[in-house]
Design a protein around this motif. Structure first.
Motif, PDB file in Angstrom:
ATOM      1  N   ASN A 173       0.798  -1.235   0.000  1.00 21.19           N
ATOM      2  CA  ASN A 173       0.000   0.000   0.000  1.00 21.19           C
ATOM      3  C   ASN A 173       0.825   1.277   0.000  1.00 21.19           C
ATOM      4  O   ASN A 173       0.361   2.326   0.438  1.00 21.19           O
ATOM      5  N   LYS A 174       2.060   1.232  -0.498  1.00 23.03           N
ATOM      6  CA  LYS A 174       2.846   2.466  -0.566  1.00 23.03           C
ATOM      7  C   LYS A 174       2.193   3.469  -1.517  1.00 23.03           C
ATOM      8  O   LYS A 174       2.173   4.670  -1.240  1.00 23.03           O
ATOM      9  N   GLY A 175       1.661   2.985  -2.649  1.00 22.12           N
ATOM     10  CA  GLY A 175       1.001   3.879  -3.585  1.00 22.12           C
ATOM     11  C   GLY A 175      -0.219   4.529  -2.978  1.00 22.12           C
ATOM     12  O   GLY A 175      -0.451   5.737  -3.155  1.00 22.12           O
ATOM     13  N   ALA A 176      -1.006   3.753  -2.229  1.00 24.84           N
ATOM     14  CA  ALA A 176      -2.192   4.290  -1.575  1.00 24.84           C
ATOM     15  C   ALA A 176      -1.799   5.363  -0.566  1.00 24.84           C
ATOM     16  O   ALA A 176      -2.426   6.428  -0.481  1.00 24.84           O
ATOM     17  N   PHE A 177      -0.743   5.089   0.197  1.00 23.78           N
ATOM     18  CA  PHE A 177      -0.295   6.055   1.195  1.00 23.78           C
ATOM     19  C   PHE A 177       0.150   7.367   0.540  1.00 23.78           C
ATOM     20  O   PHE A 177      -0.245   8.458   0.968  1.00 23.78           O
ATOM     21  N   MET A 178       0.958   7.268  -0.500  1.00 16.55           N
ATOM     22  CA  MET A 178       1.484   8.468  -1.135  1.00 16.55           C
ATOM     23  C   MET A 178       0.364   9.314  -1.743  1.00 16.55           C
ATOM     24  O   MET A 178       0.400  10.552  -1.685  1.00 16.55           O
ATOM     25  N   ALA A 266      -9.802   6.409   1.355  1.00 18.78           N
ATOM     26  CA  ALA A 266     -10.429   5.536   0.368  1.00 18.78           C
ATOM     27  C   ALA A 266     -10.002   5.929  -1.043  1.00 18.78           C
ATOM     28  O   ALA A 266      -9.743   5.057  -1.890  1.00 18.78           O
ATOM     29  N   GLY A 267      -9.889   7.216  -1.296  1.00 20.96           N
ATOM     30  CA  GLY A 267      -9.431   7.670  -2.608  1.00 20.96           C
ATOM     31  C   GLY A 267      -7.996   7.263  -2.878  1.00 20.96           C
ATOM     32  O   GLY A 267      -7.641   6.903  -4.003  1.00 20.96           O
ATOM     33  N   GLY A 268      -7.167   7.296  -1.841  1.00 22.86           N
ATOM     34  CA  GLY A 268      -5.787   6.862  -1.972  1.00 22.86           C
ATOM     35  C   GLY A 268      -5.690   5.384  -2.299  1.00 22.86           C
ATOM     36  O   GLY A 268      -4.878   4.973  -3.134  1.00 22.86           O
ATOM     37  N   ILE A 269      -6.520   4.582  -1.652  1.00 17.42           N
ATOM     38  CA  ILE A 269      -6.524   3.141  -1.926  1.00 17.42           C
ATOM     39  C   ILE A 269      -6.946   2.871  -3.363  1.00 17.42           C
ATOM     40  O   ILE A 269      -6.331   2.051  -4.067  1.00 17.42           O
ATOM     41  N   ALA A 270      -7.987   3.557  -3.806  1.00 20.73           N
ATOM     42  CA  ALA A 270      -8.450   3.366  -5.190  1.00 20.73           C
ATOM     43  C   ALA A 270      -7.378   3.770  -6.191  1.00 20.73           C
ATOM     44  O   ALA A 270      -7.153   3.085  -7.181  1.00 20.73           O
ATOM     45  N   ALA A 271      -6.690   4.875  -5.918  1.00 19.87           N
ATOM     46  CA  ALA A 271      -5.630   5.321  -6.830  1.00 19.87           C
ATOM     47  C   ALA A 271      -4.455   4.360  -6.828  1.00 19.87           C
ATOM     48  O   ALA A 271      -3.819   4.130  -7.871  1.00 19.87           O
ATOM     49  N   GLY A 272      -4.174   3.782  -5.666  1.00 18.06           N
ATOM     50  CA  GLY A 272      -3.078   2.835  -5.558  1.00 18.06           C
ATOM     51  C   GLY A 272      -3.328   1.558  -6.332  1.00 18.06           C
ATOM     52  O   GLY A 272      -2.376   0.879  -6.758  1.00 18.06           O
ATOM     53  N   ARG A 273      -4.589   1.217  -6.527  1.00 13.56           N
ATOM     54  CA  ARG A 273      -4.934   0.006  -7.277  1.00 13.56           C
ATOM     55  C   ARG A 273      -4.948   0.238  -8.777  1.00 13.56           C
ATOM     56  O   ARG A 273      -4.900  -0.712  -9.561  1.00 13.56           O
ATOM     57  N   ALA A 274      -5.066   1.521  -9.165  1.00 13.51           N
ATOM     58  CA  ALA A 274      -5.205   1.850 -10.594  1.00 13.51           C
ATOM     59  C   ALA A 274      -3.912   1.576 -11.369  1.00 13.51           C
ATOM     60  O   ALA A 274      -2.829   1.602 -10.822  1.00 13.51           O
TER      61      ALA A 274
END
Length: 274
Positions: A173-178, A266-274
């Motif tokens: 989840n580094k992408g979600a965090f950033m 929640a937006g960060g998590i969604a972006a991290g999955r994209a």
């Protein structure tokens, strides 16, 4: 101010934390002499950690022999059909401890089984190096030493100070965090990473932080802190609005800010999955 009449089990939890803290404080004073083994990236276990867990288990079992345990080092133990279970982190903030930073805590939560679900009914977060004992009991309230706690009254993001945990090593989840960090930083007064999830939650309850988020936590990291925030008038869910204790993904904040922080995470998590 006189503290309220907590249940006897809370007295047992406080006494156990105080006993374990005595040895932890001695070890903290001689931290350079500790023998440390590495469990994983930035995840250390020390002699102090193991001794504290043994003390906590012995003291809690002596006071409540019919209760089960879920502990950071020892895992689950006790009766399978437990009605109550202690959820224990003997040293939250181990990396701080091992670097001589006085920001670490003992965390003890009490979980009650309700059929196929459960609820958190008591919590103690003790910061011995800072002399702060946070106590919460369901329906009674949250307290720091002898002072009743309430979450902060701030409503505007530009005035708010949030806490978080920064993913490290092999943590996902580094992408979600950033992405979440990038969303929030331009809008808030500041974001802090102090190194103890238990104290982050306790400080939200005390109004020092206005909110806190972190993903992929363990039950022992958050059991006591979740109840502290709720009993201080705050909200704690996962980013989807579900049970943070069950998922390990935590968004804690004041009632006025919880939705905004939850949407950002929640937006960060969604972006991290994209």
């Amino acid at each position: 101010m006189t503290l309220p009449r907590f249940s006897p089990v809370v007295t047992v939890m406080v006494a156990a934390a105080q006993k374990a803290a005595k040895r932890l404080l001695r070890d903290f004073g001689e931290v350079e002499n500790l023998q440390v083994s590495v469990k994983g990236p930035s995840d250390f276990v020390s002699q102090a950690d193991l001794r504290a867990e043994a003390t906590l288990k012995a003291e809690l079992a002596k006071g409540r022999p019919d209760h089960a345990f879920l502990m950071e080092e020892g895992g689950g133990s006790g009766p399978e059909a437990w009605k109550f279970r202690f959820v224990v982190d003997p040293l939250d903030g181990t990396t701080n401890f091992l670097h001589g930073i006085p920001h670490w805590a003992i965390s003890i939560g009490l979980e009650r089984r309700l059929g196929k679900t459960s609820e958190l009914v008591a919590g103690v977060v003790y910061s011995p190096a800072q002399g702060e004992m946070f106590i919460a009991e369901k329906g009674v309230g949250a307290f720091l030493n002898e002072r009743r706690l309430r979450v902060s009254a701030r409503r505007e993001l530009k005035e708010c100070l949030f806490a978080t945990g920064i993913p490290f090593g092999g943590v996902p989840n580094k992408g979600a965090f950033m992405h979440t960090l990038g969303t929030l930083m331009p809008q808030v007064a500041g974001i802090r990473r102090a190194g103890s999830a238990a104290l982050d939650l306790a400080w939200v309850a005390a109004g020092r932080y206005d909110g806190y988020w972190e993903l992929n936590l363990n039950p022992w990291d958050i059991a006591a802190g979740i109840l502290l925030v709720r009993e201080a008038g705050g909200f704690v869910t996962d980013p989807d609005g579900g049970d943070a204790f069950a998922t390990g993904d935590v968004v804690a904040a004041t009632p006025a800010l919880h939705q905004k922080l939850r949407e950002a995470v929640a937006g960060g998590i969604a972006a991290g999955r994209a």
